[in-house]
Design an enzyme around this catalytic site. Structure first.
Site, mmCIF file in Angstrom:
data_model
loop_
_atom_site.group_PDB
_atom_site.id
_atom_site.type_symbol
_atom_site.label_atom_id
_atom_site.label_comp_id
_atom_site.label_asym_id
_atom_site.label_seq_id
_atom_site.Cartn_x
_atom_site.Cartn_y
_atom_site.Cartn_z
ATOM 1 C CG HIS A 183 20.199 88.968 -74.074
ATOM 2 N ND1 HIS A 183 19.679 88.732 -72.811
ATOM 3 C CD2 HIS A 183 19.905 87.871 -74.806
ATOM 4 C CE1 HIS A 183 19.121 87.534 -72.801
ATOM 5 N NE2 HIS A 183 19.236 86.990 -74.001
ATOM 6 C CG HIS B 14 13.230 87.491 -79.135
ATOM 7 N ND1 HIS B 14 13.549 86.362 -79.853
ATOM 8 C CD2 HIS B 14 13.510 87.188 -77.844
ATOM 9 C CE1 HIS B 14 13.973 85.417 -79.026
ATOM 10 N NE2 HIS B 14 13.970 85.899 -77.803
HETATM 11 O O1 3AM Z 1 16.693 84.490 -77.065
HETATM 12 P P1 3AM Z 1 16.752 84.879 -75.615
HETATM 13 O O2 3AM Z 1 18.105 84.663 -75.013
HETATM 14 O O3 3AM Z 1 16.223 86.243 -75.348
HETATM 15 O O4 3AM Z 1 16.948 81.659 -74.166
HETATM 16 C C1 3AM Z 1 15.575 81.634 -74.460
HETATM 17 C C2 3AM Z 1 15.125 82.807 -75.279
HETATM 18 O O5 3AM Z 1 15.763 83.966 -74.798
HETATM 19 C C3 3AM Z 1 14.786 81.832 -73.201
HETATM 20 O O6 3AM Z 1 13.542 82.316 -73.624
HETATM 21 C C4 3AM Z 1 13.667 82.956 -74.880
HETATM 22 C C5 3AM Z 1 12.703 82.370 -75.865
HETATM 23 O O7 3AM Z 1 12.896 80.997 -75.980
HETATM 24 N N1 3AM Z 1 14.643 80.582 -72.451
HETATM 25 C C6 3AM Z 1 14.446 79.365 -72.957
HETATM 26 N N2 3AM Z 1 14.353 78.467 -71.937
HETATM 27 C C7 3AM Z 1 14.521 79.165 -70.791
HETATM 28 C C8 3AM Z 1 14.537 78.816 -69.429
HETATM 29 N N3 3AM Z 1 14.343 77.551 -69.016
HETATM 30 C C9 3AM Z 1 14.701 80.528 -71.120
HETATM 31 N N4 3AM Z 1 14.899 81.475 -70.202
HETATM 32 C C10 3AM Z 1 14.906 81.082 -68.904
HETATM 33 N N5 3AM Z 1 14.717 79.800 -68.515
#
Ligand code: 3AM
Length: 190
Positions: free
Chosen positions: A121, A37
């Site tokens: 990304h 995603h």
């Molecule tokens: O898969 P992506 O990198 O798009 O990294 C996590 C994931 O992003 C991000 O939210 C998406 C769904 O879980 N994520 C998880 N914890 C996070 C946090 N504390 C976060 N992004 C920012 N702050």
């Protein structure tokens, strides 16, 4: 509490293209293809009672449908190691526009504003340990990777349930974008 994020899932044929990249690195956890995603906004843990407000706010977001193209591979991390390896998105003003609309809707719903810069990304791997020495070669080898363009006609509010073997993402609500009913080639090209 419920852990939420707003994202654009990938169509199946794009999932397959991205999935074909997913080998050749050690000490990483590959994301399952159906979980690929583009995160528009990580909301985090909120009380279940906030869900309706967030849903209401997102349901009034008005933004045009558009097309996206995936391009290249890179990583997030620092001197302590690589946190994730991801596929990039080609220049996409309509994606940033949608992200801004989602951000203001969430802030109106009482979610604290995002402080991090938006870097769209598709995450391929996550790792807690030190990265693989072959990462540089992996990134170089896939630097010309491209997939799409594909239509983005909706965005999704996901819940995320953390387990030992990875996160389980559940689409909770889907929000249509404007003009999505137009034939695919007529969508705004990014
Ligand atoms: O898969 P992506 O990198 O798009 O990294 C996590 C994931 O992003 C991000 O939210 C998406 C769904 O879980 N994520 C998880 N914890 C996070 C946090 N504390 C976060 N992004 C920012 N702050």
């Amino acid at each position: 509490m419920i852990r939420l994020f707003v994202a654009i899932p990938l169509p199946e044929e794009i999932q397959d293209r991205v999935s074909a990249l997913c080998s050749g690195l050690a000490n990483v956890r590959w994301v399952d293809a159906e979980n690929f995603h583009i995160t528009l906004r990580f909301i985090g843990e909120v009380d279940e009672s906030r869900f309706e407000d967030i849903d209401m706010a997102l349901s009034v977001v008005r933004a045009p449908a558009f097309r996206l193209k995936l391009s290249g591979v890179d990583s997030f991390g620092n001197n302590n190691g690589v946190r994730s390896v991801w596929v990039g998105i080609e220049r996409a003003p309509a994606l940033f526009h949608l992200r801004d609309k989602v951000e203001s809707a969430l802030v109106r719903a009482g979610v604290p504003p995002e402080t991090q810069k938006f870097k769209p990304h598709v995450t391929l791997t996550r790792s807690r340990q030190r990265g693989d020495a072959r990462l540089g070669e992996f990134i170089a080898r896939n630097s010309l990777f491209q997939a799409g363009p594909f239509p983005v006609t909706e965005f999704t509010l996901f819940s995320s349930f953390l387990t030992q073997s990875g996160s389980i993402y559940t689409p909770e609500r889907v929000y249509p974008l404007e003009g999505a009913e137009q034939p695919y080639p007529a969508l705004q090209d990014e």
